[in-house]
Write a protein that holds these residues in place. Structure first.
Motif, PDB file in Angstrom:
ATOM      1  N   MET A   1       2.423   2.072  -3.576  1.00  0.00           N
ATOM      2  CA  MET A   1       3.429   1.175  -3.011  1.00  0.00           C
ATOM      3  C   MET A   1       3.323   1.140  -1.493  1.00  0.00           C
ATOM      4  O   MET A   1       3.871   0.252  -0.848  1.00  0.00           O
ATOM      5  CB  MET A   1       4.847   1.617  -3.423  1.00  0.00           C
ATOM      6  CG  MET A   1       5.187   1.340  -4.870  1.00  0.00           C
ATOM      7  SD  MET A   1       5.072  -0.390  -5.356  1.00  0.00           S
ATOM      8  CE  MET A   1       6.715  -0.961  -4.958  1.00  0.00           C
TER       9      MET A   1
ATOM     10  N   GLU B   1      10.094  -4.925  -4.942  1.00  0.00           N
ATOM     11  CA  GLU B   1       9.402  -3.669  -5.227  1.00  0.00           C
ATOM     12  C   GLU B   1       9.521  -3.286  -6.692  1.00  0.00           C
ATOM     13  O   GLU B   1       8.570  -2.785  -7.282  1.00  0.00           O
ATOM     14  CB  GLU B   1       9.979  -2.543  -4.360  1.00  0.00           C
ATOM     15  CG  GLU B   1       9.527  -2.629  -2.921  1.00  0.00           C
ATOM     16  CD  GLU B   1       9.872  -1.368  -2.139  1.00  0.00           C
ATOM     17  OE1 GLU B   1      10.823  -0.671  -2.535  1.00  0.00           O
ATOM     18  OE2 GLU B   1       9.188  -1.108  -1.134  1.00  0.00           O
TER      19      GLU B   1
ATOM     20  N   MET C   1       1.698  -1.960   0.726  1.00  0.00           N
ATOM     21  CA  MET C   1       2.380  -3.141   1.259  1.00  0.00           C
ATOM     22  C   MET C   1       2.763  -2.974   2.714  1.00  0.00           C
ATOM     23  O   MET C   1       3.080  -3.942   3.388  1.00  0.00           O
ATOM     24  CB  MET C   1       3.650  -3.411   0.462  1.00  0.00           C
ATOM     25  CG  MET C   1       3.375  -3.724  -0.987  1.00  0.00           C
ATOM     26  SD  MET C   1       4.791  -4.481  -1.754  1.00  0.00           S
ATOM     27  CE  MET C   1       5.993  -3.198  -1.562  1.00  0.00           C
TER      28      MET C   1
ATOM     29  N   LEU D   1       6.913  -5.257  -8.519  1.00  0.00           N
ATOM     30  CA  LEU D   1       5.559  -4.796  -8.204  1.00  0.00           C
ATOM     31  C   LEU D   1       5.293  -3.436  -8.837  1.00  0.00           C
ATOM     32  O   LEU D   1       4.203  -3.176  -9.338  1.00  0.00           O
ATOM     33  CB  LEU D   1       5.365  -4.716  -6.689  1.00  0.00           C
ATOM     34  CG  LEU D   1       5.329  -6.047  -5.948  1.00  0.00           C
ATOM     35  CD1 LEU D   1       5.299  -5.809  -4.449  1.00  0.00           C
ATOM     36  CD2 LEU D   1       4.121  -6.872  -6.364  1.00  0.00           C
TER      37      LEU D   1
ATOM     38  N   ASN E   1       1.636   5.504  -6.647  1.00  0.00           N
ATOM     39  CA  ASN E   1       1.480   4.190  -7.294  1.00  0.00           C
ATOM     40  C   ASN E   1       1.104   3.117  -6.264  1.00  0.00           C
ATOM     41  O   ASN E   1       1.247   1.943  -6.500  1.00  0.00           O
ATOM     42  CB  ASN E   1       2.741   3.792  -8.071  1.00  0.00           C
ATOM     43  CG  ASN E   1       3.946   3.609  -7.185  1.00  0.00           C
ATOM     44  OD1 ASN E   1       3.943   4.000  -6.026  1.00  0.00           O
ATOM     45  ND2 ASN E   1       4.982   3.002  -7.722  1.00  0.00           N
TER      46      ASN E   1
ATOM     47  N   ARG F   1       5.062   7.623  -2.866  1.00  0.00           N
ATOM     48  CA  ARG F   1       4.657   6.225  -2.887  1.00  0.00           C
ATOM     49  C   ARG F   1       3.151   6.017  -2.779  1.00  0.00           C
ATOM     50  O   ARG F   1       2.673   4.895  -2.957  1.00  0.00           O
ATOM     51  CB  ARG F   1       5.376   5.454  -1.766  1.00  0.00           C
ATOM     52  CG  ARG F   1       6.805   5.212  -2.118  1.00  0.00           C
ATOM     53  CD  ARG F   1       7.613   4.725  -0.944  1.00  0.00           C
ATOM     54  NE  ARG F   1       8.816   4.076  -1.434  1.00  0.00           N
ATOM     55  CZ  ARG F   1       8.964   2.767  -1.516  1.00  0.00           C
ATOM     56  NH1 ARG F   1       8.017   1.961  -1.104  1.00  0.00           N
ATOM     57  NH2 ARG F   1      10.077   2.254  -2.008  1.00  0.00           N
TER      58      ARG F   1
END
Lengths: 295, 257
Positions: B59, A165, B62, A168, B57, B54
């Motif tokens: 994230m 993470e 995922m 990324l 950005n 989150r």
């Protein structure tokens, strides 16, 4: 029996088992080295075998084993790394991934003699490669691939999620994250797996009988053109490896010193595997240090 | 203290709904986050504050089964539109995580990692970026003689500041801090809080925190979340002194959470 005594008994029993394993290992190693070491000489390591006379060596067989290892690894490592990375990072969990995993597991449990016969049928005859190092390398790949895939997959999955993470979140692509953060962290585990796979190449005999063949042409160690039929580097020539040679000489050797040659060759095989193991471990640590700046 | 009205909104969130599978994690969230200020998200565990952070950005991309409705714009551009390149977005919106997570590389390589892989290769230029970033993260004086040492040899607080330096090295506009001090001791926490105060002149900071006192000490605006909803969004001083909503008052006075 109270908890303390139970604990002591368990400790003693576990130590005993560990001791037995170490003893068996040392016994085997000692026996092989004791019988074989006296027979090892420079001449033995470099000269060609004799059929009926005494004093033959194992030069070509030793070379064949090492060369076959390189060839097999050249095929196995890229395929195994690629498949392992795909399975752990790209594939969505589901039916396809599970069936790939199943195929891989089944492949790894095939008896080696069956893989040998499969190689004889497919690589040697149908594909027309003939008894050759290349056929042998393909057959060994069938064995090693599952191991390599699984080890890569597990090593990649073992990289802490936080590390992935972090990369990324810096705006790096998945591929850059894999190559510059995850692979270096997974490297020691992957190298250990590679060693295990390589060990099988040295030791395997049954699968090679039908693929790499049981004879070597008269190798000309001054001819390094890989296309020439007598060149040691030609991957399309038949090649008897050390393990196959040990089996052959033990079962049908005609030379009067067949027993000693087999013992010497076994010692050489064991020592080569040991050397290779230590070398690869050192290399793994070296790479890990280089990538991670730890001392 | 800056009032939100005086500054331009950098991040605009409009009727955002987020689902993990069938779980409705964020419910109709709308807010404007001003630039060059610290905005804190507070609320009990599972209230959706980290989830919202989150999304900024991406994230959450995922996590399989995540579905998003509504709109988030940063600097006027919709970050969930198809043309947006996630990597470019994440370069602009840096993140610091709960656990310090430096790479097992040298201190230097940790900071240089981002710029290097984004294409900067000049030794001198990298040296400069590393020094500036470490200075910005108030870590330079402590590590300048040990740049080649492993980042893992640093203390937890230093590691976290290294992670901040690493995020700053790719020159983001926004810095997201996801409970960045919850794994640290009080002194390290204080250092990170001071650092955040300094950084807000140049960066827009959004922090999630478990610690109400931290939000009160550090932030300019505070958003209180409960069960995926925004209960109250106000200037920090106001929110803590005169909360409008009863639930906010209950939470900040420690009656639950």
């Amino acid at each position: 029996m109270n908890a303390k005594t139970a604990d002591k008994v368990a400790t003693v029993v576990i130590c005993l088992f560990a001791g037995i394993i170490v003893l068996v290992l040392l016994g085997l190693l000692g026996f092989i080295l004791f019988r074989g070491l006296s027979h090892i000489s420079w001449d033995f390591l470099t000269s060609a075998p004799e059929t009926i006379k005494a004093g033959g060596g194992i030069g070509p067989q030793l070379f064949n084993s090492l060369f076959l290892l390189v060839l097999t690894m050249l095929i196995t490592i890229p395929l195994g790394l690629g498949a392992g990375i795909y399975m752990s990072q790209y594939a969505k969990p589901g039916k396809v991934t599970n069936s790939i995993r199943l195929v891989v597991e089944v492949l790894s449990s095939f008896p080696s003699i069956v893989v040998g016969l499969f190689g004889l049928l497919v690589f040697v005859n149908i594909m027309g490669i003939g008894f050759s190092l290349f056929s042998g390398a393909l057959a060994l790949t069938v064995f090693n691939l599952p191991l390599m895939v699984r080890i890569t997959e597990q090593a990649m999955a073992g990289v802490p999620r936080e590390q992935k993470e972090a990369s990324l979140a810096l705006g790096l692509s998945r591929w850059k994250t894999i190559t510059s953060v995850m692979l270096p962290i997974a490297m020691p585990a992957i190298i250990t797996g590679t060693i295990l796979a390589a060990g099988r190449v040295f030791g395997e005999a049954a699968a090679l009988l039908f693929t790499a063949g049981m004879s070597s042409p008269r190798l000309d160690f001054t001819d390094w053109n890989p296309l020439s039929p007598f060149s040691p580097l030609n991957p399309f020539r038949p090649a008897e490896t050390l393990a196959v040679h040990i089996w052959k000489i033990n079962s049908e050797g005609l030379a009067p010193d067949a027993g000693e040659i087999a013992a010497g060759a076994s010692a050489v095989l064991v020592l080569t595997v040991l050397l290779f193991n230590f070398g690869a471990r050192w290399f793994g640590r070296f790479m890990h240090r280089k990538f991670t700046a730890t001392r | 203290m800056q009032a939100p009205a005086h500054t331009r909104a950098l991040i605009e969130i409009d009727k955002l709904n987020l689902y993990y599978g069938t779980f409705h994690a964020l419910k109709n969230v709308s807010m404007e986050i001003p630039e060059k200020a610290i905005t804190a998200f507070i609320g009990p565990s599972g209230c959706g504050k980290s989830t919202l952070l989150r999304t900024l950005n991406r994230m959450n991309d995922m996590i399989a089964g995540t579905r998003i409705e509504g709109k988030i714009a940063i600097g006027g551009a919709d970050i969930y539109s198809k043309e947006v390149d996630v990597e470019t977005l994440r370069k602009k919106v840096g993140m610091v995580f709960q656990q310090p997570n430096p790479f097992p590389k040298s201190i230097y390589d940790n900071v240089a990692y981002g710029p290097r892989l984004h294409g900067i290769s000049g030794r001198k230029q990298l040296d400069e970026i590393v020094e500036t970033s470490l200075r910005s993260a108030a870590l330079w004086e402590e590590v300048k003689d040990y740049l080649k040492r492993s980042a893992l040899s640093l203390s937890g607080g230093q590691q976290q500041r290294l992670c901040i330096a690493r995020a700053l090295a790719v020159e983001p506009d926004v810095l997201l801090m996801d409970e960045a001090t919850s794994a640290l001791d009080p002194i390290s926490t204080l250092k990170i809080e001071e650092l955040a105060q300094e950084l807000k002149d140049r960066y827009t900071i959004v922090m999630v925190t478990h610690n109400m006192h931290q939000a009160a000490r550090v932030s300019n605006q505070t958003v209180f979340f409960l069960n995926g909803e925004v209960v109250e969004y106000a200037e920090t001083e106001k929110l803590f002194s005169t909360p409008r909503d009863q639930r906010t008052e209950d939470y900040i006075s420690g009656r639950f959470g």
